[in-house]
Design a protein around this motif. Structure first.
Motif, PDB file in Angstrom:
ATOM      1  N   UNK A  59      -4.815  12.184   5.029  1.00  0.00           N
ATOM      2  CA  UNK A  59      -3.522  11.758   4.880  1.00  0.00           C
ATOM      3  C   UNK A  59      -3.161  10.215   4.564  1.00  0.00           C
ATOM      4  N   UNK A  60      -2.937   9.833   3.356  1.00  0.00           N
ATOM      5  CA  UNK A  60      -2.394   8.697   3.230  1.00  0.00           C
ATOM      6  C   UNK A  60      -1.062   8.450   2.649  1.00  0.00           C
ATOM      7  N   UNK A  61      -0.069   7.809   3.330  1.00  0.00           N
ATOM      8  CA  UNK A  61       1.251   7.471   2.929  1.00  0.00           C
ATOM      9  C   UNK A  61       1.332   6.662   1.707  1.00  0.00           C
ATOM     10  N   UNK A  62       2.064   7.043   0.800  1.00  0.00           N
ATOM     11  CA  UNK A  62       2.190   6.092  -0.353  1.00  0.00           C
ATOM     12  C   UNK A  62       2.827   4.909  -0.171  1.00  0.00           C
ATOM     13  N   UNK A  63       4.041   5.181   0.607  1.00  0.00           N
ATOM     14  CA  UNK A  63       4.576   3.813   0.974  1.00  0.00           C
ATOM     15  C   UNK A  63       3.972   2.942   1.813  1.00  0.00           C
ATOM     16  N   UNK A  64       3.221   3.442   2.860  1.00  0.00           N
ATOM     17  CA  UNK A  64       2.308   2.634   3.686  1.00  0.00           C
ATOM     18  C   UNK A  64       1.325   1.852   2.685  1.00  0.00           C
ATOM     19  N   UNK A  65       0.704   2.699   1.809  1.00  0.00           N
ATOM     20  CA  UNK A  65      -0.100   2.123   1.025  1.00  0.00           C
ATOM     21  C   UNK A  65       0.373   1.254   0.071  1.00  0.00           C
ATOM     22  N   UNK A  66       1.468   1.183  -0.301  1.00  0.00           N
ATOM     23  CA  UNK A  66       2.206   0.048  -1.036  1.00  0.00           C
ATOM     24  C   UNK A  66       2.314  -1.187  -0.265  1.00  0.00           C
ATOM     25  N   UNK A  67       2.584  -1.153   1.005  1.00  0.00           N
ATOM     26  CA  UNK A  67       2.691  -2.211   1.849  1.00  0.00           C
ATOM     27  C   UNK A  67       1.591  -3.113   2.461  1.00  0.00           C
ATOM     28  N   UNK A  68       0.364  -1.995   2.676  1.00  0.00           N
ATOM     29  CA  UNK A  68      -0.866  -2.369   3.037  1.00  0.00           C
ATOM     30  C   UNK A  68      -1.925  -2.675   2.003  1.00  0.00           C
ATOM     31  N   UNK A  69      -1.847  -2.421   0.644  1.00  0.00           N
ATOM     32  CA  UNK A  69      -2.743  -2.467  -0.297  1.00  0.00           C
ATOM     33  C   UNK A  69      -2.314  -2.929  -1.671  1.00  0.00           C
ATOM     34  N   UNK A  70      -2.420  -4.524  -1.388  1.00  0.00           N
ATOM     35  CA  UNK A  70      -1.948  -4.930  -2.733  1.00  0.00           C
ATOM     36  C   UNK A  70      -3.320  -4.893  -3.801  1.00  0.00           C
ATOM     37  N   UNK A  71      -4.553  -4.743  -3.446  1.00  0.00           N
ATOM     38  CA  UNK A  71      -5.522  -4.713  -4.438  1.00  0.00           C
ATOM     39  C   UNK A  71      -6.327  -3.627  -4.326  1.00  0.00           C
ATOM     40  N   UNK A  72      -7.074  -3.193  -5.399  1.00  0.00           N
ATOM     41  CA  UNK A  72      -7.943  -2.078  -5.179  1.00  0.00           C
ATOM     42  C   UNK A  72      -8.788  -2.172  -3.953  1.00  0.00           C
ATOM     43  N   UNK A  73      -9.380  -3.202  -3.705  1.00  0.00           N
ATOM     44  CA  UNK A  73     -10.305  -3.347  -2.374  1.00  0.00           C
ATOM     45  C   UNK A  73      -9.604  -2.997  -1.376  1.00  0.00           C
ATOM     46  N   UNK A  74      -8.344  -3.153  -1.241  1.00  0.00           N
ATOM     47  CA  UNK A  74      -7.516  -3.068  -0.083  1.00  0.00           C
ATOM     48  C   UNK A  74      -7.222  -1.495  -0.109  1.00  0.00           C
ATOM     49  N   UNK A  75      -6.878  -0.894  -1.137  1.00  0.00           N
ATOM     50  CA  UNK A  75      -6.815   0.786  -1.436  1.00  0.00           C
ATOM     51  C   UNK A  75      -8.029   1.119  -0.659  1.00  0.00           C
ATOM     52  N   UNK A  76      -9.190   0.675  -1.237  1.00  0.00           N
ATOM     53  CA  UNK A  76     -10.395   1.549  -0.674  1.00  0.00           C
ATOM     54  C   UNK A  76     -10.684   1.270   0.923  1.00  0.00           C
ATOM     55  N   UNK A  77     -10.176   0.161   1.550  1.00  0.00           N
ATOM     56  CA  UNK A  77     -10.221  -0.357   2.701  1.00  0.00           C
ATOM     57  C   UNK A  77      -9.269   0.815   3.818  1.00  0.00           C
ATOM     58  N   UNK A  78      -8.073   1.065   2.840  1.00  0.00           N
ATOM     59  CA  UNK A  78      -7.116   1.898   3.583  1.00  0.00           C
ATOM     60  C   UNK A  78      -7.634   3.241   3.757  1.00  0.00           C
ATOM     61  N   UNK A  79      -8.339   3.761   2.843  1.00  0.00           N
ATOM     62  CA  UNK A  79      -8.865   5.075   2.576  1.00  0.00           C
ATOM     63  C   UNK A  79      -9.919   5.278   3.503  1.00  0.00           C
ATOM     64  N   UNK A  80     -11.024   4.307   3.533  1.00  0.00           N
ATOM     65  CA  UNK A  80     -12.133   4.326   4.555  1.00  0.00           C
ATOM     66  C   UNK A  80     -11.630   4.372   5.944  1.00  0.00           C
ATOM     67  N   UNK A  81     -10.336   3.364   6.322  1.00  0.00           N
ATOM     68  CA  UNK A  81     -10.111   3.556   7.679  1.00  0.00           C
ATOM     69  C   UNK A  81      -9.542   4.872   8.049  1.00  0.00           C
ATOM     70  N   UNK A  82      -8.970   5.445   6.962  1.00  0.00           N
ATOM     71  CA  UNK A  82      -8.207   6.802   7.412  1.00  0.00           C
ATOM     72  C   UNK A  82      -9.158   7.826   7.603  1.00  0.00           C
ATOM     73  N   UNK A  83     -10.423   7.898   6.619  1.00  0.00           N
ATOM     74  CA  UNK A  83     -11.438   8.876   6.837  1.00  0.00           C
ATOM     75  C   UNK A  83     -12.255   8.459   8.034  1.00  0.00           C
ATOM     76  N   UNK A  84     -12.279   7.324   8.489  1.00  0.00           N
ATOM     77  CA  UNK A  84     -13.180   7.248   9.976  1.00  0.00           C
ATOM     78  C   UNK A  84     -11.968   7.506  11.232  1.00  0.00           C
TER      79      UNK A  84
END
Length: 92
Positions: A59-84
């Motif tokens: 479960x990754x929220x698009x709005x939250x992702x927009x706020x938290x992930x300005x870079x590709x690396x940040x998107x990877x981090x958000x997804x990794x954190x969600x997986x953890x």
């Protein structure tokens, strides 16, 4: 040194971002900015979130992702954190 799983996740998420922004994965780096470099908007972030959910069942929220992930690396981090977080929740 990254594990095989971390490398696979990074490559998979980078592929998702590339697909959602009509780019090739080799055009993206962890520092590539989604809005400034790729022209991403809220619809793009929602598309990325849906693709992540489809591929990884996370479960990754698009709005939250927009706020938290300005870079590709940040998107990877958000997804990794969600997986953890999901792994912890499932193990309890």
């Amino acid at each position: 040194m990254r594990t095989h799983a971390e490398t696979a996740l990074s490559e998979g998420v980078t592929g998702i971002v590339a697909h959602a922004t009509s780019r090739r994965p080799d055009e993206l780096t962890p520092d590539t900015r989604l809005v400034d470099h790729l022209g991403a908007d809220t619809q793009t972030y929602d598309h990325i979130a849906r693709l992540v959910a489809d591929r990884y069942g996370l479960p990754v929220d698009g709005t939250g992702l927009c706020d938290e992930a300005p870079t590709v690396g940040d998107v990877v981090t958000v997804v990794a954190d969600s997986a953890a977080r999901q792994a912890i929740t499932e193990s309890v």
